[in-house]
Enzyme design. Structure first.
Site, PDB file in Angstrom:
ATOM      1  N   ALA A 189      -4.453   2.733   3.866  1.00  0.00           N
ATOM      2  CA  ALA A 189      -4.038   1.341   4.050  1.00  0.00           C
ATOM      3  C   ALA A 189      -2.555   1.388   4.394  1.00  0.00           C
ATOM      4  O   ALA A 189      -1.693   1.342   3.513  1.00  0.00           O
ATOM      5  CB  ALA A 189      -4.284   0.552   2.771  1.00  0.00           C
TER       6      ALA A 189
ATOM      7  N   GLY B 196       4.365  -2.162  -0.674  1.00  0.00           N
ATOM      8  CA  GLY B 196       3.158  -1.330  -0.767  1.00  0.00           C
ATOM      9  C   GLY B 196       1.924  -2.203  -0.759  1.00  0.00           C
ATOM     10  O   GLY B 196       1.978  -3.360  -0.352  1.00  0.00           O
ATOM     11  N   ASN B 197       0.808  -1.656  -1.189  1.00  0.00           N
ATOM     12  CA  ASN B 197      -0.412  -2.449  -1.291  1.00  0.00           C
ATOM     13  C   ASN B 197      -1.311  -1.865  -2.378  1.00  0.00           C
ATOM     14  O   ASN B 197      -0.975  -0.856  -2.996  1.00  0.00           O
ATOM     15  CB  ASN B 197      -1.129  -2.539   0.061  1.00  0.00           C
ATOM     16  N   TYR B 198      -2.449  -2.502  -2.599  1.00  0.00           N
ATOM     17  CA  TYR B 198      -3.298  -2.159  -3.745  1.00  0.00           C
ATOM     18  C   TYR B 198      -4.212  -0.951  -3.521  1.00  0.00           C
ATOM     19  O   TYR B 198      -5.030  -0.643  -4.367  1.00  0.00           O
ATOM     20  CB  TYR B 198      -4.170  -3.354  -4.115  1.00  0.00           C
TER      21      TYR B 198
END
Ligand code: C5P
Length: 399
Positions: free
Chosen positions: A276, A208-210
């Site tokens: 994102a 995943g990402n932030y």
């Protein structure tokens, strides 16, 4: 723009209450129907007689009329209103509104109101700058209330600083702007992607990402506030959409996000790709949890995820507007322009991770809007909601 609008004018106990008489007059001149609600202490500064004479309606201040026992329904009032304006708003009332302290007619009406609320603070400069006041004002903002920032100048205390209630003309102009904007996307369908994507490694792990989804949700809220019907395809986030005109479609992976976007895009007038999206996904997610014991260090083979923005860009029909985001750390302009062309976007919003206050998780952003014709406009640091407004302004036909 205010013709026939029902406006509750909330007045609290501050010196600037004398300006509320002028505000009521201007609202009525602009075509609005005005119902005044006063706190008990507001009556020390301006009389209900003045306000009822100006508005042609009895002022509401108490829950009951003492001699008849007639109940004044804050619920009915809240439903009647197209907008509520609290001007002046003292530190005390702002604090009560922020924390739900419903001990007078004005705050109960505020809590019942479904309509947009405008708050024009007025107080001494030190009260205005106190962390308690700023925290309460931030809370009101987070509830979606509109803060009409006070001006700087001479105050009732004879000190000079920020705390003067905005002039009635400015407050009326804010309302007019709001109602004008609330029509600007009427009848339009807007598709927004937001948040991260999660790409499954096994049943308990993912790539995943932030991303927190704040920018995409702000765009969805702003588009809905302007009258659009919004489809928000959202990766896993902790925030919730507030506006009833937003339909949230929750997804997890890029593939799911693409499928939902392809279903919605043919009907969309505007699509804003704010998610994102993970660039890669594990080629073969494990059915069972990958165990540490007795195993060699696992290798995760990745495959490329679909580029949702580029896919929609290839399917775009004349009249549809497609907007993307670029989060760059270097060669920002060149990379953003290249992305705009490759994905067939009409505009790209560049935010640089190098700029303080911009990017993941913050409530603010610094955007540069670059259009397909190469024109660009650099926006200053502002809240993500304000940035969303400027982004939508930039694609409206009048601009
Ligand atoms: O190529 P890059 O990821 O930098 O492009 C960013 C823009 O493209 C954003 O608008 C993002 O939402 C969109 N995007 C997408 N699908 C991907 C990758 C990015 O829609 N797989």
């Amino acid at each position: 723009m205010l013709d026939g609008k029902h406006i509750i004018l909330g007045i609290t106990g501050g010196i600037a209450a004398y300006k509320s008489a002028m505000l009521a007059r201007l609202l009525i001149k602009a075509g609005a129907e005005v119902q005044v609600v006063m706190t008990p202490s507001a009556k020390e500064f301006i009389t209900p007689v003045t306000m009822s004479a100006l508005t042609g309606k009895p002022v509401v201040s108490e829950f009951f009329t003492a001699n008849t026992g007639e109940w004044h329904s804050h619920v009915d009032l809240g439903l009647w209103a197209d907008a509520m304006v609290i001007a002046p708003a003292t530190a005390c009332t702002i604090g009560k509104m922020a924390n739900g302290v419903a001990d007078n007619m004005l705050v109960t009406t505020y809590l019942s109101a479904k309509a947009p609320v405008f708050v024009a603070p007025a107080m001494d400069l030190d009260m205005m700058a106190h962390p308690s006041t700023t925290a309460n004002i931030d809370k009101l903002r987070s509830y979606g209330n509109h803060i009409i920032e006070p001006a700087s100048g001479e105050l009732a205390s004879h000190l000079t600083g920020k705390g003067r209630m905005q002039e009635p003309e400015v407050i009326v102009a804010e309302l007019e702007k709001f109602f004008a904007e609330s029509q600007s996307l009427k009848g339009k369908k807007v598709l927004v992607t937001a948040g991260p994507t999660y790409e499954k490694i096994d049943p308990v792990r993912f790539i995943g990402n932030y991303s927190t989804g704040k920018m995409g949700y702000a765009i969805a809220e702003e588009a809905a506030a302007r009258g659009a019907e919004v489809t928000l395809v959202s990766g896993p986030v902790a925030i919730k959409a507030k506006h009833p005109a937003i339909t949230v479609i929750d997804v997890e992976s890029a593939k799911q996000m693409l499928a939902e976007c392809q279903a919605a895009f043919p009907h969309a007038d505007i699509a804003v790709m704010c998610a994102a999206v993970a660039d890669y996904a594990p080629a073969e997610p494990a059915d069972r949890k990958i165990k540490r014991e007795k195993q060699e260090i696992p290798t995760i083979t990745l495959v490329k995820n679909p580029d949702i923005a580029a896919t929609l860009g290839a399917q775009k029909k004349p009249g549809q507007i497609l907007i993307g985001f670029a989060l760059e750390t270097d060669n920002e302009m060149t990379n953003a322009l290249e992305k705009l062309r490759r994905k067939n976007l009409d505009m790209i919003a560049l935010n640089s991770l190098r700029t303080p206050g911009a990017g993941f998780g913050t409530d603010t952003n610094v955007l540069t809007l670059i259009k397909a014709d190469g024109s660009e406009s650099q926006l200053p640091l502002m809240s993500k909601r304000d940035a969303a407004a400027r982004l939508l302004d930039a694609i409206s036909p009048a601009k």
